[in-house]
Design a protein around this motif. Structure first.
Motif, PDB file in Angstrom:
ATOM      1  N   HIS A 171       0.871  -1.170   0.000  1.00  0.00           N
ATOM      2  CA  HIS A 171       0.000   0.000   0.000  1.00  0.00           C
ATOM      3  C   HIS A 171       0.909   1.220   0.000  1.00  0.00           C
ATOM      4  CE1 HIS A 171       0.904  -0.592   4.242  1.00  0.00           C
ATOM      5  NE2 HIS A 171       0.255   0.505   4.615  1.00  0.00           N
TER       6      HIS A 171
ATOM      7  N   HIS B 164       1.110   4.035   2.102  1.00  0.00           N
ATOM      8  CA  HIS B 164       1.399   4.846   3.289  1.00  0.00           C
ATOM      9  C   HIS B 164       2.886   5.216   3.312  1.00  0.00           C
ATOM     10  CE1 HIS B 164      -2.328   3.523   5.847  1.00  0.00           C
ATOM     11  NE2 HIS B 164      -2.602   4.530   5.038  1.00  0.00           N
TER      12      HIS B 164
ATOM     13  N   ASP C 259       5.231   5.103   5.400  1.00  0.00           N
ATOM     14  CA  ASP C 259       6.236   4.208   5.979  1.00  0.00           C
ATOM     15  C   ASP C 259       6.417   2.919   5.163  1.00  0.00           C
ATOM     16  OD1 ASP C 259       3.632   3.574   6.844  1.00  0.00           O
ATOM     17  OD2 ASP C 259       4.348   2.545   8.629  1.00  0.00           O
ATOM     18  N   HIS C 260       5.760   2.858   4.006  1.00  0.00           N
ATOM     19  CA  HIS C 260       5.899   1.686   3.113  1.00  0.00           C
ATOM     20  C   HIS C 260       6.348   2.050   1.705  1.00  0.00           C
ATOM     21  CE1 HIS C 260       4.051  -1.388   5.793  1.00  0.00           C
ATOM     22  NE2 HIS C 260       3.635  -0.273   6.386  1.00  0.00           N
TER      23      HIS C 260
ATOM     24  N   HIS D  78      -7.231  -2.195   5.797  1.00  0.00           N
ATOM     25  CA  HIS D  78      -6.333  -1.163   6.357  1.00  0.00           C
ATOM     26  C   HIS D  78      -6.401   0.072   5.464  1.00  0.00           C
ATOM     27  CE1 HIS D  78      -2.854   0.781   8.074  1.00  0.00           C
ATOM     28  NE2 HIS D  78      -2.168   0.667   6.966  1.00  0.00           N
TER      29      HIS D  78
ATOM     30  N   ASP E  65       0.021  -3.950   6.017  1.00  0.00           N
ATOM     31  CA  ASP E  65      -0.566  -3.576   7.305  1.00  0.00           C
ATOM     32  C   ASP E  65      -1.994  -4.089   7.457  1.00  0.00           C
ATOM     33  OD1 ASP E  65       1.744  -2.297   8.061  1.00  0.00           O
ATOM     34  OD2 ASP E  65       1.009  -0.276   7.652  1.00  0.00           O
TER      35      ASP E  65
HETATM   36 ZN   LIG Z   1      -0.154   1.387   6.546  1.00  0.00          ZN
END
Ligand SMILES: [Zn+2]
Length: 237
Positions: free
Chosen positions: A93, A95, A97-98, A162, A183
């Motif tokens: 995904h 986000h 932090d990814h 998520h 996540d």
């Molecule tokens: Zn996430």
């Protein structure tokens, strides 16, 4: 059929409320949460699943600590991988932090779900700041629409909950099928509880449980997104 090895790459730590990781579990209790992305290889292809947070802008989103050795390019070099040799990047995904270190992989093809690319520009209220749109749209994506084979031995399956466009990466290994769930659930406790718990950060609880049901049928070893237990092994299987 290619068999892959899966290496978790530990790239930093955030501190979060435990109930943000596992819905309604221990509200008010602060815990450290590792940032993890994944390197996969079958000896031929060199693949990343997620690219973690960029230390240059992580602070914008959430307090985030990282040692020099945890910089993603250095962490990869430590296991003998040159970022320029990565040929494929699959994002569970988008986000921050990814998906914030895509720039480290100039020779890779990047795969993201169509639903995630649509969703990230207009997420549910309160989730806007988890997406770094200028960073996300610097990358050119191969757009995946639902379940798809990416390489021999690697496929993706849409597992929303998520986020609306989250996907699980399914990886063939010599010991069977592994699933990198992103996540969808962050902690093993979510999957192992009865009834199961969902991620504290979600767009739909029902979608989380529908995705759990989908994964259950695959009979795969599932690896969550932010659990220290992941780091007990250097390589899966
Ligand atoms: Zn996430």
């Amino acid at each position: 059929m290619s068999n892959y090895k899966i290496y978790p790459i530990f790239v930093g730590i955030t501190t979060r409320d435990r109930s943000q990781l596992a819905y309604q579990l221990d509200p008010g209790k602060k815990v450290e949460s590792p940032l993890i992305c994944w390197y996969l290889t079958d000896g031929k292809h060199k693949v990343m699943v997620d690219t973690a947070g960029d230390p240059a802008d992580g602070v914008k989103h959430m307090p985030y600590t990282q040692t020099e050795d945890q910089l993603l390019d250095r962490a990869l070099l430590k296991i003998g991988v040159y970022p320029k040799d990565i040929d494929t990047v699959i994002l569970t995904h988008l986000h921050w932090d990814h998906a914030s270190n895509n720039h480290l992989f100039p020779n890779a093809k990047f795969y993201a779900q169509k639903k995630e690319l649509q969703y990230c520009v207009a997420p549910v209220t309160g989730h806007e700041k988890i997406y770094d749109l200028p960073v996300i749209f610097k990358t050119k994506y191969e757009i995946v629409d639902g379940d798809a084979q990416i390489l021999d031995g690697i496929s993706v399956t849409l597992t929303p909950g998520h986020t609306d466009g989250s996907q699980t990466v399914l990886v063939q290994t010599e010991k069977g099928l592994y699933g990198l769930v992103g996540d969808l659930f962050n902690l093993y406790v979510c999957w192992e509880s009865n009834p199961r718990l969902v991620n504290g950060l979600h767009t739909s609880i029902q979608a989380c449980y529908d995705s759990y049901a989908k994964l259950e049928k695959l009979n795969a070893f599932l690896l969550p997104g932010h659990d220290y237990r992941i780091l007990e092994k250097k390589c899966y299987p």
